[in-house]
Design a protein around this motif. Sequence first.
Motif: not given
Lengths: 461, 514
Positions: B11, B14-15, B17-18, B21, B405-406
């Motif tokens: 954990i 990875l943490s 690493f995360c 990233f 609005i589209p």
Amino acid sequence: MLKKIFLFQFIIFGVLFMGCTSQKISCSDCNIIFISLDALQESHVHSFGYVNNITPTIDQIANSGYKFTNAISVSSWTVPASMTWFTGVYPSQHKVTNKYTIFTNQKKVISNLKKLSPNITTLAEILKEHGYLTGGFTGDAGVNGIFGFNAGFDVYFDNTTPFSGFDVSEPKALAWIQKNKDKKIFLFLHGYDMHGQYEPKLGFDYRYVNFTYKGIYNGSPQQEAELRELGLEFGSITLGSDDVRFWRAIYDEKINRADTQLNTFLKEYEKMGLMNKTIFIITSDHGTELYEHKRLDHGFTLYDELIHVPLIIKLPNQEQGVTLPNQISSIDIMPTILELAGIRGDEKIQTQMMGSSLVPLMLGENMQVDAFSETNYRLYTYKRSVRTYDDWKYIYTIETGKEELYNLNTDPSETNNLITSNLQKGYELKQKLFTWMQKTGQNIYGSWELGCLPVYDGQCT
Amino acid sequence: MNKKKRGKLRIIFLSIFCVLFFLIVLFFTQTRKITYTPQVCKDCNVILISVDTLRADHLPCYGYYRNTSPYICKFAEESVLFENAFSQSVNTLPSHMSIFTSLYPFSHGVEYPFENTLDKSILTLPQILQIYNYSTLWFGPLDDPMLSPEAGFGRGYDARISNVLSFAGVCNNTPLFEWLESQKSNKRNLFIFYHTYQVHVPYIPKVDLFDNTSRLNFSISDFITKEYDIIKERAYKNETKFLSILNLSTVDTVGFDVSTPNLSEDFFRLNYNNLTIKNREALIKAGYFPTNFEVFWRDINTSDKDMLSYVVSLYDSEINEADQCINSFFEELKKEGMYNKSIIIVTADHGEEFMEHGNIDHSQLYTEVTHVPLIIKIPNSPGYKKSGMVESIDILPTILSLVGIPHPYYSQGENILNDTARDVIFAEFSNKYLIRSNEYSLLVDDNGTTELYDLLNDPKQKINVAKDNPSIVKSLMTRLNTTLQYPRYYGISYNFSSNIDSKVREDLFKTGYW
């Protein structure tokens, strides 16, 4: 916080996993058998939810294959809808939207893909180029080779009584397969068994008709045609509930007979020992109207009874059935078949095809797409529709400017037009539909020739 | 136990690493991102201010040496200022219609007053906002042929209120403030189109702010006298025609009741403010009513450089008065707590020319007429400048994106708060076309005249280098032809009365408008 980290990890691993171990479900040595059950409404198939158990054979394939429960056809009648399977483009793009391009007393010119859209490459042409022996066996009429359906087929059988059933096309197909057992084949098998213009050779046995029915109808193609024409002329017909039940029972009998016929085909095919090297695609070009909107037959509208079709894809040796409720379109079938056959296709093919392969969906990816449909039906109507992935539908009738908006979640029968009560949804869907129309080269402001462009012989003369 | 420990280590690993990233991603996105993409604001009001005839380079925030618009430029500091915005035409009617539809003039087809009307299938900006439950207000002239309701400008408004007092170009925000007050009780978002002719001819500022030489004495009263004189002159040239015209205008009871040719100046003055659009239409159609432009410039010698620069100072003073008037609107919005809940756009339909290219008014496609201010204030968003080229047709999609609005399917513009910039812009007027890149501008007309200017070395567009650069001409021509292939969304023609022929229409258009 920890939970969040876990979630993040999960996502990252998920992405890595997908990237490294992408499953492979294509098969470049397999036979491809593409079966069109012409005019089969999705909601009349038992495995797709119909109460009556009239489709055991289809159900068996559906329950052991990929069952697409929200497949939408690009059109509501045979010629334009079927041509889309073979071209991967919308009817307005392949342009075979009517039986004739010119139809006057003096001159009648049949619509033909190669003349109208010479730059389009067909599915059969690509498969043939990639080593498939290609054979089409049909019930004539709307899939006659004259429209260009025969392009790319080594053999294309359409020389029979128009609106023939599988009883005609199947033996021809089986004989052809038998002869080419050791070759890689692409088969297009088509029958009109469920179509209004079809009747069994020995007549109906009325197996699903309530014996108390005392109405005037017998289910003949002539009667069906009369009712269809009345519906077209006046916009609607009046049938009693007994009559509607009768026509539905006739339809069920036709479906049941087709299912039995399909069973015969599969049994014979199995005997040849090819089952585990075959990809099956079973679908329909359009549904059938059974008085849902006070008409019979098809082609005139774009309601769900006409554009919602069954679609089943079964891979070799597949036993586990997968139900996919995501909305997809018949425009996606050509790219799917190519990917299943392991064919990438050159850039021209890739840019030609307007749909996307369903293989990622079959592998578990999510897919949310809107489905577009269109019909130019004889001189009566020119309709366009968008059906959104979240079940709203907007239908535009070009000749009158009429707009229809339905919430299919609460109103699946499409009877409560919300166009004046839900302005925002109407606006949004109109923009989607018209954007699509522009993208597919449909000139919205051009003049629309409302000439007679008949679907069936003998009309508009 | 061991397993658990390993799990923990994993954990942590990875943490780290995360986080790394994430930081890397953040770093890249941060460095690449130059602008701030605002959140969609579904509760925002939309206020679109069009200062008719305001050329960009006469504002200090666009580099002008005179402090013509302290308030607008202060407003610009907290807004997105588009340094290179171009209008799609140089005439009020087609240009505004391009703003309201996001269509080039040849596509919306509303190019001539009294003659064209917007196709029913095309929704204007207020019509779209109305669908989304906005309470919509037109605050501008109500019976102006260039902004006529019949052309399509009347569509989509819950209220249309005139800001025109006795004479166009006088600040009059009171009716607007009253309407704002009336809207307090309803919970709807507001859309306000605020238009002013303040800086348009005639330039009659209250205070002559930048030049006290008083070379030209021109009051509103003088203006009306001149207008009357011109009508009289024209009328007496052909008495029969005059009579029939005057009779024609009596069809409408308000305005001139002139069944006899004895149109006195007093009578004219008395009825001047009651002139309806129908009266003016009848008189314009017959060629009797002069344009404001004709009246104002009638006695000015445009080759007199001092006089011209004096006129420019009058124009600048008018900008200052418009600036104050708009600021009073801003102050009211602030007072009512609406300022920070409003997307506010300040722009213009076209600029103005002062003999830079041999002409006055606004009819040519050079920078002084096509380069317009475009400033967009977005709530809770920092101010910054954008240098990429944008067009007036981008205003509608940008507004719609900001409020979630589209875009309409026919929209030819883009949301310019994205990092997309145009490589060319397009404008047209009266069979003349402009295609302009960052380096060159190509002006062509239907007679085959081709002008090419090297904007980097000749920003004032004085030397036509078309002959020396055939390949650049060719490539810009290709772009122009591609653009002109865009769909045309019209077919319905506003039923123009039969007593005006095409010659009259053309003449009317050529002389500008009133």
